[in-house]
Scaffold this active site. Structure first.
Site, short mmCIF file in Angstrom:
data_model
loop_
_atom_site.label_atom_id
_atom_site.label_comp_id
_atom_site.label_asym_id
_atom_site.label_seq_id
_atom_site.Cartn_x
_atom_site.Cartn_y
_atom_site.Cartn_z
N HIS A 195 0.83 -1.21 0.00
CA HIS A 195 0.00 0.00 0.00
C HIS A 195 0.86 1.26 0.00
CE1 HIS A 195 -3.64 -2.32 1.82
NE2 HIS A 195 -3.66 -2.33 0.51
N ARG A 297 -11.98 -0.58 -11.18
CA ARG A 297 -12.26 -1.52 -10.09
C ARG A 297 -13.68 -1.25 -9.58
NH1 ARG A 297 -7.22 0.93 -8.73
NH2 ARG A 297 -5.43 -0.48 -8.88
N ARG A 333 -13.58 -3.95 -14.85
CA ARG A 333 -13.35 -5.27 -14.28
C ARG A 333 -14.54 -5.66 -13.41
NH1 ARG A 333 -8.34 -6.00 -10.36
NH2 ARG A 333 -9.72 -4.89 -8.93
N GLU A 421 -3.97 -13.20 -14.46
CA GLU A 421 -3.40 -13.16 -13.11
C GLU A 421 -2.92 -14.54 -12.69
OE1 GLU A 421 -6.18 -10.19 -10.69
OE2 GLU A 421 -7.31 -11.69 -11.82
N ASN A 444 0.50 -7.65 -10.39
CA ASN A 444 0.64 -7.84 -8.95
C ASN A 444 0.36 -9.29 -8.56
OD1 ASN A 444 0.87 -5.10 -9.15
ND2 ASN A 444 -0.91 -4.60 -7.90
N ASP A 445 -0.82 -9.78 -8.95
CA ASP A 445 -1.17 -11.16 -8.60
C ASP A 445 -0.42 -12.17 -9.46
OD1 ASP A 445 -2.82 -11.07 -6.37
OD2 ASP A 445 -4.59 -10.59 -7.54
N ARG A 455 2.88 -11.14 -1.89
CA ARG A 455 3.41 -9.88 -2.39
C ARG A 455 3.59 -8.82 -1.32
NH1 ARG A 455 -0.81 -6.15 -4.22
NH2 ARG A 455 -2.89 -6.99 -3.88
N CYS A 492 -2.27 -3.83 -16.45
CA CYS A 492 -2.93 -2.89 -15.54
C CYS A 492 -2.45 -3.05 -14.10
CB CYS A 492 -4.45 -3.04 -15.60
SG CYS A 492 -5.06 -4.67 -15.11
#
Length: 560
Positions: A195, A297, A333, A421, A444-445, A455, A492
């Site tokens: 974050h 999102r 998404r 992902e 990220n995933d 992560r 993304c």
């Protein structure tokens, strides 16, 4: 992280994981101390109801304060502040705390004990749940401070520009930082997708994570922080440091003059898009030089609701984003809930490993109507719009899942795609792309699952670096399949916000880059300064490397 002595001037240089490029020179500051819980004394039975009420009031105050800040913030900052507000009002945590109070534990001690119970549980679950531990402990400290009548914990406002070093920063701390006063950030903990990293990128503050020896630098010590190189030079020559900062500021000013659309210097179109979460963030992004939305999102429409929002309610929210970019690309998404983002109106059951469990598109298997109503709402929002939104599903794992989702989208006149992902999708990208109109890689995933590493784990931060050659190879497979099929392949995840990595991604066949709006100009300018062939050379060089740092250096050399 390493430390080394610079031979030229015998300077101490600390190294970590680079997150947000930029150079800053200023004295170090550290966050203030967190509140200490006093020793526990038994609360008389007649006073326990009042003590429970005192806790309830403090928790509500903290939740309201965080929600207010979320409403004033944008992008990822608003999202994580809203999630933290949800932690402060979580029924299970509140119930556990109240049970301890009614057994005679003082409110502050009960808050601390209940928090550690949940922190242990989250840590054992791992994955996305483990990343909530820092957030949960931040909520604990804020509630304890409210109970004790102490100042709200967090980062004090400095009198002059400073570089903030910390063990870790909670979202509530990072989201409230003033970039004119906090000119650089270095944290001992955290990874490239933490974050802190995400919000620092949104705010444009040079940032390094995984700076494990940060604790050796005292407050007040002047340091030079290079967010692009991932280094902190302790007590450098002031004249040299200010020259480097001035050079960085000139580069930043040049970046600020960038105007889209995105393309390489020899004219290859590379769309530069924004990640948004609601109408407000979409309108803010539209004021910058982005060409549309690469990731909308939709979770926020659902997460704080006791019941599912109606089709009309959803449609109104989606239309706000579509209207912010009339006639331009908007990729929506579908609901990415489960794991660390549970829905109050869905029975998620007990999962031993939620990060690998029923999340994303998999929720629709148990409740098909949830996805059907969301697609109905997106279709309703698209009526009368200047262009049809693109829609993609998270956590797709097979070509069959992609086919089923695409059929539902196309029956409503929507452009169908999926997120890449799960490594299985990258490995079978040709089969998946045969079923859909586009794919978008969530780095990220994808990195987390490919490297089998949480992560948010500091110990595993090197593994969850998107520059890992194995991750780049999965992206290459997907890009190559997209080129062969003549279909768009976007990125993304946070990797798209790294200007150097963006060039490598283009060389791997990526056709669009979606990132925080604040990072778009730096990405567009860097891609616009090189040819498509240079990007391909950089990609080849990075793929040939054996570790992330070598991949960065090889790509930088190929582009120079």
């Amino acid at each position: 992280m390493t430390s080394q002595q610079s031979p030229a001037r015998d300077l101490l240089v600390l190294s970590g994981t680079p997150v947000v490029p930029g150079v800053a020179y200023a004295p170090v500051m550290w966050p203030g101390a967190r509140p200490e819980v006093p020793p526990a004394v038994d609360v008389p039975e007649d006073d326990r109801d009042a003590e429970a009420a005192r806790f309830s009031s403090a928790a509500q105050t903290v939740a309201d304060r965080l929600r207010t800040r979320a409403a004033q913030a944008q992008g990822a900052a608003a999202e994580v502040l809203g999630a933290n507000a949800g932690l402060a009002s979580d029924k299970a945590w509140i119930g556990t705390t109240e049970k301890l109070i009614r057994a005679g534990t003082p409110a502050a001690n009960a808050v601390a004990a209940a928090t550690e119970q949940f922190a242990d549980m989250f840590t054992k679950l791992g994955g996305l749940m483990a990343e909530r531990v820092t957030d949960l402990r931040d909520v604990r400290d804020r509630v304890v401070a409210e109970l004790l009548g102490s100042p709200e914990p967090g980062v004090p406002v400095p009198d002059a520009p400073s570089i903030l070093l910390a063990d870790d920063l909670a979202p509530a701390d990072t989201a409230g930082l003033d970039p004119t006063l906090i000119v650089g950030i270095g944290t001992r903990l955290g990874g490239a997708t933490s974050h802190t990293a995400i919000i620092a990128r949104q705010l444009g503050i040079p940032c390094i994570v995984g700076l494990t020896q940060a604790g050796t630098v005292d407050a007040g010590t002047p340091v030079l922080l290079d967010g692009g190189a991932g280094t902190v030079t302790v007590a450098p020559d002031e004249g040299e440091a200010r020259l480097l900062v001035a050079e960085s500021e000139r580069e930043a000013a040049e970046i600020a003059r960038w105007r889209g659309p995105g393309h390489t210097s020899d004219g290859a179109a590379i769309a530069v898009l924004a990640n948004v979460q609601d109408g407000a963030t979409a309108r803010s992004a539209a004021e910058r030089q982005v060409e549309g939305v690469g990731l909308f999102r939709t979770e926020l429409a659902f997460l704080d609701r006791a019941d599912e929002p109606s089709v009309d309610e959803q449609a109104a929210l989606y239309r706000e984003v579509i209207d912010a970019f009339p006639g331009r690309k908007v990729v929506i998404r579908t609901l990415d809930a489960g794991s660390d983002k549970p829905l109050k109106f869905v029975d998620h059951g007990d999962e031993e490993n939620p990060a690998l469990g029923v999340r994303g598109i998999r929720i629709a298997e148990g409740d098909p109507g949830l996805l059907e109503r969301q697609l109905d709402a997106i279709a309703a929002a698209a009526e009368g719009a200047q262009s049809a939104p693109w829609v993609m599903a998270p956590m797709i794992a097979t070509a069959a899942e992609a086919r089923d989702f695409a059929a539902q989208c196309r029956s409503r006149g929507l452009v169908a795609g999926v997120m890449v992902e799960v490594p299985a999708v990258a490995l079978c990208a040709d089969a998946v792309l045969a079923e859909v109109d586009f794919v978008s890689i969530g780095t990220n995933d994808l990195t987390q699952y490919a490297m089998a590493a949480d992560r948010m784990s500091t110990e595993l931060a090197a593994l969850t670096d998107p520059w890992q050659p194995a991750v780049l190879r999965l992206i290459e497979l997907t890009g190559r399949a997209g080129t062969a099929a003549g279909k768009p392949v976007g990125v993304c995840g946070e990797a798209a916000a790294d200007p150097l990595l963006a060039c490598v991604l283009v060389g791997l066949g990526i056709t669009s880059l979606s990132c925080a709006a604040g990072a778009a100009a730096a990405v567009g300018a860097r891609v616009g300064g090189v040819t498509l062939q240079q990007c391909r050379w950089a990609a080849e060089a990075a793929l040939a490397a054996t570790d992330p740092q070598a991949a960065r250096e090889a790509a930088r050399s190929a582009l120079s």
